[in-house]
Write an enzyme that holds these catalytic residues in place. Sequence first.
Site, PDB file in Angstrom:
ATOM      1  CB  SER A 280      -0.981  -0.204   0.909  1.00  0.00           C
ATOM      2  OG  SER A 280       0.196   0.596   2.613  1.00  0.00           O
ATOM      3  CG  ASP A 281       1.262   5.988  -1.174  1.00  0.00           C
ATOM      4  OD1 ASP A 281       1.875   5.761  -0.160  1.00  0.00           O
ATOM      5  OD2 ASP A 281       0.899   7.059  -2.185  1.00  0.00           O
ATOM      6  CD1 TRP A 282       4.347   5.181   4.864  1.00  0.00           C
ATOM      7  CD2 TRP A 282       4.391   4.237   2.935  1.00  0.00           C
ATOM      8  NE1 TRP A 282       6.207   4.679   5.240  1.00  0.00           N
ATOM      9  CE2 TRP A 282       5.615   3.761   3.459  1.00  0.00           C
ATOM     10  CE3 TRP A 282       4.206   3.981   2.096  1.00  0.00           C
ATOM     11  CZ2 TRP A 282       6.491   3.113   3.205  1.00  0.00           C
ATOM     12  CZ3 TRP A 282       5.436   2.304   1.069  1.00  0.00           C
ATOM     13  CH2 TRP A 282       5.861   2.198   2.533  1.00  0.00           C
ATOM     14  N   GLY A 283      -0.749   4.651   5.069  1.00  0.00           N
ATOM     15  CA  GLY A 283      -2.254   5.489   5.000  1.00  0.00           C
ATOM     16  C   GLY A 283      -3.359   5.516   3.851  1.00  0.00           C
TER      17      GLY A 283
END
Length: 736
Positions: A280-283
């Site tokens: 995932s991307d962060w958040g």
Amino acid sequence: MSMNRALKPVLAVGLCAGSLLCYAVTAQAAEGWRNPSLSPDERARLLVQELTLDERIGLLHGPMALSFPGGPPLPAGSVGGAGFIPGVPRLGIPALTETDASLGITNPGNVRPGDTATALPASIALAASFNAPLAYQGGVMIGREAAARGFNVLLAGGANLARDPRNGRNFEYLGEDPLLAGVLAGESIRGIQDQNIISTVKHFSLNGQETGRFHANSVIDEAAHRESDLLAFQIAIERGQPGSVMCAYNLVNGAYSCGNDHLLNKVLKGDWGYKGWVMSDWGAVHATDYALKGLDQQSGEQLDEQVWFGEPLKQAVAAGTIPETRLSDMAQRILRSMFAAGLFDGKPVKPEIDAAAHAAIAKQVADEGIVLLANAKGLLPLSPAVRTIAVIGGHADSGVLSGAGSSQVTATGGNARVVPVGGEGPQAMWGRQVFHPSSPLKALRAVLPDASITFNDGRYPAAAAAAAAQADIAIIFANQWMAEALDAYDLSLPQGQDALIDAVTAANPNSIVVLQTGGPVLMPWLDKVGGVIAAWYSGQKGGEAIADVLTGRVNPSGRLPQTFPASLDQFPRADLPGWGLPAKQQFDVVYDEGADVGYRLFAARDMKPLFPFGHGLSYTSFAYDKLRVRGGDTLTVSFEVSNTGAVAGKDAPQVYLADAAGTPLRRLIGFDKVELAPGEHRTVTVKADPRLLGHFDEAANKWQIKGGSYTVVVGPSAGVDSLSAKARVRAQRLKP
């Protein structure tokens, strides 16, 4: 160890005792996943069987390796940076130590006190080089600098297409064309991974703007998606074989990218057969069931509502809502990429870094990425007879501008200047203009020691005009600062710089504008100036590169990877979607231009841009001749490039498809970068990716190439056709 596992070697010995062949088989069976002769897939399959449930889940999530006031210390064993996934010490599985690295190794918040790194020019400058081998060299350089710091995963490989020129992260990407972006991203990734480092490709997919990036729903027809942004990612993955794909913040056709079953399971892992893992991307994780929809790992878990891939995932497996086989697949994909990158097998000691050699690579990217846009008065290269030069604005006395956000590199030598911009919220830490320590003013003085070169900061246009009036030549540095999480409102130069240029050119028409921007800008003053160069964000040696291009020590060879429009109205969305909406409100970004991104749309609508895709001038001249086109299953194009001028230079000839079996269009199907001495000529040959000749048939889930006559043009840009020829292509269907 289970009883069955313990008995396997014994049974093997009993069944074929005395056989040398059997001895080898027995040794291999006993060695299992540690056997380097096995494929990464087989080793990962064997190793994942050794993991407990908790150990598998431990590979599937991790925190940022950053310390925050009042927060916990850095995770044990981590290297301060973007992320950290603990390993499994009892089995010798190393931790994943991750850093942002699109433009060099970052040091967010000075988490590694005093650590600096070679700052490459922005990716848009690399794209402007049209030089695939140079992209590979940049990847090698970043990979070595990562290894020297103990990182083994680089969050690199930005392959999103520039659909909107206001996108705050376009400087991190590689332009508007899927072939150019895919090839250069793939070569950069390949260079990184050849250093025994895992690279990502990101942000998958249609991460086309920063405004409302957590809530924007990118809406596009499936065929158009396959023929544009997805094709860029597909080419990058095929060439670079990245160990991981990073999904994006935005939604795609109604489902979040990181929980998008169609995008991750159907397209990436199904149609493309991708074997690595999706992080995932962060958040960007919103639910545990993203595991069923194709996500393999939750990154930067502190930024999410909870650690979805921790205890909630374990409970889902226990309840049977997520099969344990899927859990094993998630872990196995991560291990497979670790084996493929050589993280288990005697990875060499941290390499020594040749700072000068790395700076030279950054300099070459800047040299070849700078685009000479206009030279109407022939002021460039600067004549040796020039005695007085007024350098104006842009903080050119200090350094060269860089883009902001997670890709921000603290360059070797430290920040030359930091100018606070301000702002609120979690991205406020990036609200500062950072200048890399390579002053164009100092570089010009070094290469023109006999000239008198003054500097005016440009704050007062009248004072700048007065300085320009006293000089033979005025060089105006104009900046457009772009940043992650922040789009440009429009394409004007901010902070009154257009007015500054008007005032200076009125006082001295022998004025040259140096643009330090993250993409296209409007130029209402274009017919008043003597020359314009696009220097982008030019990195570690940008000041020297700009000075060398201005003086002719380097012959400019950059070509535009993005169309420069005459007006923002030439783009599909004059108003930026989502601007001014309440926080957390979802909205649609409808890409009704489909696959006609950038120059393709300009061709389809017969619009004239300010400067076309591929445009770039030189201090010499080039000619094209002897075009030959061979058909069949695809098009093979060869032609001769000649340097018809008086000085050596590099050209970036481009091959476009102009008609496909009776359908007029405009598609880049090949390009090259050639260096030629005066009078020298060379034959260039390109073979088209057949997908670029056809269209994606959604119903059949295949690429369809129509049989018939295809017209090819060769030229210096998408707006100029120097040669044209036809050949016949056979009808065919290709796997997706």
